[in-house]
Design a protein around this motif. Structure first.
Motif, PDB file in Angstrom:
ATOM      1  N   PRO A 120      -8.157  19.853 -32.275  1.00 38.84           N
ATOM      2  CA  PRO A 120      -9.304  20.917 -32.701  1.00 38.84           C
ATOM      3  C   PRO A 120     -10.805  20.367 -32.357  1.00 38.84           C
ATOM      4  CG  PRO A 120      -7.713  20.443 -34.616  1.00 38.84           C
ATOM      5  CD  PRO A 120      -7.420  19.230 -33.530  1.00 38.84           C
ATOM      6  N   SER A 121     -10.994  19.326 -32.466  1.00 37.58           N
ATOM      7  CA  SER A 121     -12.385  18.938 -32.027  1.00 37.58           C
ATOM      8  C   SER A 121     -12.734  18.634 -30.436  1.00 37.58           C
ATOM      9  CB  SER A 121     -12.964  17.649 -32.853  1.00 37.58           C
ATOM     10  OG  SER A 121     -11.746  16.721 -32.827  1.00 37.58           O
ATOM     11  N   GLY A 122     -11.553  18.773 -29.648  1.00 37.14           N
ATOM     12  CA  GLY A 122     -11.686  18.260 -28.273  1.00 37.14           C
ATOM     13  C   GLY A 122     -10.913  17.214 -27.670  1.00 37.14           C
ATOM     14  N   ALA A 123     -10.703  17.076 -26.466  1.00 38.74           N
ATOM     15  CA  ALA A 123      -9.781  16.339 -26.017  1.00 38.74           C
ATOM     16  C   ALA A 123      -9.965  14.840 -26.022  1.00 38.74           C
ATOM     17  CB  ALA A 123      -9.491  16.727 -24.520  1.00 38.74           C
ATOM     18  N   ILE A 124      -9.253  14.045 -26.802  1.00 42.75           N
ATOM     19  CA  ILE A 124      -9.800  12.751 -27.013  1.00 42.75           C
ATOM     20  C   ILE A 124      -8.853  11.646 -25.707  1.00 42.75           C
ATOM     21  CG2 ILE A 124      -9.344  10.751 -28.412  1.00 42.75           C
ATOM     22  CD1 ILE A 124      -9.675  12.270 -30.640  1.00 42.75           C
ATOM     23  N   SER A 125      -9.411  11.150 -24.942  1.00 40.49           N
ATOM     24  CA  SER A 125      -8.929   9.951 -23.868  1.00 40.49           C
ATOM     25  C   SER A 125      -8.846   8.880 -24.411  1.00 40.49           C
ATOM     26  CB  SER A 125      -9.745  10.411 -22.640  1.00 40.49           C
ATOM     27  OG  SER A 125      -9.887  11.716 -22.151  1.00 40.49           O
ATOM     28  N   VAL A 126      -7.591   8.215 -23.941  1.00 43.60           N
ATOM     29  CA  VAL A 126      -7.563   6.690 -24.322  1.00 43.60           C
ATOM     30  C   VAL A 126      -7.556   6.048 -22.818  1.00 43.60           C
ATOM     31  CG1 VAL A 126      -5.851   4.838 -25.436  1.00 43.60           C
ATOM     32  CG2 VAL A 126      -6.062   7.270 -26.009  1.00 43.60           C
ATOM     33  N   TRP A 127      -8.555   5.040 -22.543  1.00 42.17           N
ATOM     34  CA  TRP A 127      -8.763   4.348 -21.459  1.00 42.17           C
ATOM     35  C   TRP A 127      -7.993   2.971 -21.719  1.00 42.17           C
ATOM     36  CZ3 TRP A 127     -12.402   7.728 -22.847  1.00 42.17           C
ATOM     37  CH2 TRP A 127     -13.062   8.711 -21.996  1.00 42.17           C
ATOM     38  N   ARG A 128      -7.475   2.468 -20.741  1.00 46.38           N
ATOM     39  CA  ARG A 128      -6.792   1.005 -20.753  1.00 46.38           C
ATOM     40  C   ARG A 128      -7.916   0.222 -19.652  1.00 46.38           C
ATOM     41  NH1 ARG A 128      -3.067  -2.314 -17.975  1.00 46.38           N
ATOM     42  NH2 ARG A 128      -2.649  -0.650 -16.720  1.00 46.38           N
ATOM     43  N   ALA A 129      -8.273  -0.903 -19.934  1.00 44.98           N
ATOM     44  CA  ALA A 129      -8.984  -1.573 -19.153  1.00 44.98           C
ATOM     45  C   ALA A 129      -8.728  -3.182 -19.167  1.00 44.98           C
ATOM     46  CB  ALA A 129     -10.565  -1.401 -19.058  1.00 44.98           C
ATOM     47  N   GLN A 130      -8.765  -3.683 -18.196  1.00 43.57           N
ATOM     48  CA  GLN A 130      -8.451  -5.421 -18.168  1.00 43.57           C
ATOM     49  C   GLN A 130      -9.552  -6.095 -17.259  1.00 43.57           C
ATOM     50  OE1 GLN A 130      -4.704  -6.678 -16.569  1.00 43.57           O
ATOM     51  NE2 GLN A 130      -4.471  -7.622 -18.463  1.00 43.57           N
ATOM     52  N   LEU A 131      -9.959  -7.415 -17.553  1.00 46.28           N
ATOM     53  CA  LEU A 131     -10.694  -7.879 -16.802  1.00 46.28           C
ATOM     54  C   LEU A 131     -10.012  -8.665 -15.920  1.00 46.28           C
ATOM     55  CD1 LEU A 131     -12.935  -9.882 -19.445  1.00 46.28           C
ATOM     56  CD2 LEU A 131     -13.695  -8.218 -17.955  1.00 46.28           C
TER      57      LEU A 131
END
Length: 217
Positions: free
Chosen positions: A206-217
């Motif tokens: 209801p408050s917008g789209a939440i994205s989940v990023w995956r990052a790695q060194l």
């Protein structure tokens, strides 16, 4: 040392007590937090830092999933820390709570000592340089091939999500949140030196789209 140069939970210090209830309703917390946990895949014996841990909801989930992991919950707001510590005691889990800004170097987590860093619903509240500094701090703490999982508002894919995100912008301020909406997060992750940088999930709320990023060194 911390001060009140940050945007507090729900945008106002007086609303801190309503934070958990509002997050549950407005962000579909029961959907995106388990998604973050699955992508993080915590393991016993790891050291995992939650930057901007708020009231400790995610840190508690991680500790329950990996009881022998060391969980460090970092947040600048002493009021939410007190709530988080109470929730951890009620859940019978041992979490190391630290009152500090997300860009601060924590003595107990020196450079290259951490297996994973998570950060959720924090960066949209921060000015651009603070966003950059928090992500750089995550990279500094991580071991080689360390994991960084970031859940936050990014670009809004539909007009309905854009409309919902206007509520967040009204509470947390347009200047900081607009950087997220315009897609700055992937650029900041790349600039911090991560070799993997991908959107691993997205939840419409209801408050917008939440994205989940995956990052790695």
């Amino acid at each position: 040392m911390t001060d009140q140069s940050y945007t507090p939970a729900l945008g106002y210090f007086g609303l801190t007590g309503l934070y958990d209830r509002a997050i549950a309703v407005l962000t579909r917390e029961s959907t995106w937090r388990p998604m973050v946990l699955e992508i993080l895949a915590p393991r016993d014996g790891e050291t995992i830092v939650d930057l901007g841990a708020g009231t400790g909801s995610l840190a508690i989930l991680i500790k329950r999933a990996a009881p022998q992991a060391r969980i460090v919950a970092v947040d600048p707001d002493s009021a939410v820390r007190e709530i988080g510590e109470a929730k951890a005691r009620a859940a019978s889990v041992d979490i190391e709570f630290i009152t500090a800004m997300g860009n601060e170097q924590i003595p107990t987590t020196p450079a290259g000592s951490v297996d994973a860093v998570v950060c959720s619903l924090v960066l949209h509240q921060c000015p651009l340089e603070m966003k950059r500094a928090i992500i750089a701090n995550a990279a500094r703490m991580l071991k080689p091939r360390g994991r960084f999982i970031l859940a936050d508002y990014g670009t809004q894919p539909t007009w309905l999500m854009r409309l919902g995100f206007l509520l967040v912008q009204t509470l947390d301020g347009f200047e900081a949140t607009e950087h997220n909406r315009r897609g700055v997060i992937p650029e900041l992750i790349d600039a911090a030196g991560f070799t993997v940088n991908e959107v691993a999930g997205r939840v419409d709320t209801p408050s917008g789209a939440i994205s989940v990023w995956r990052a790695q060194l």
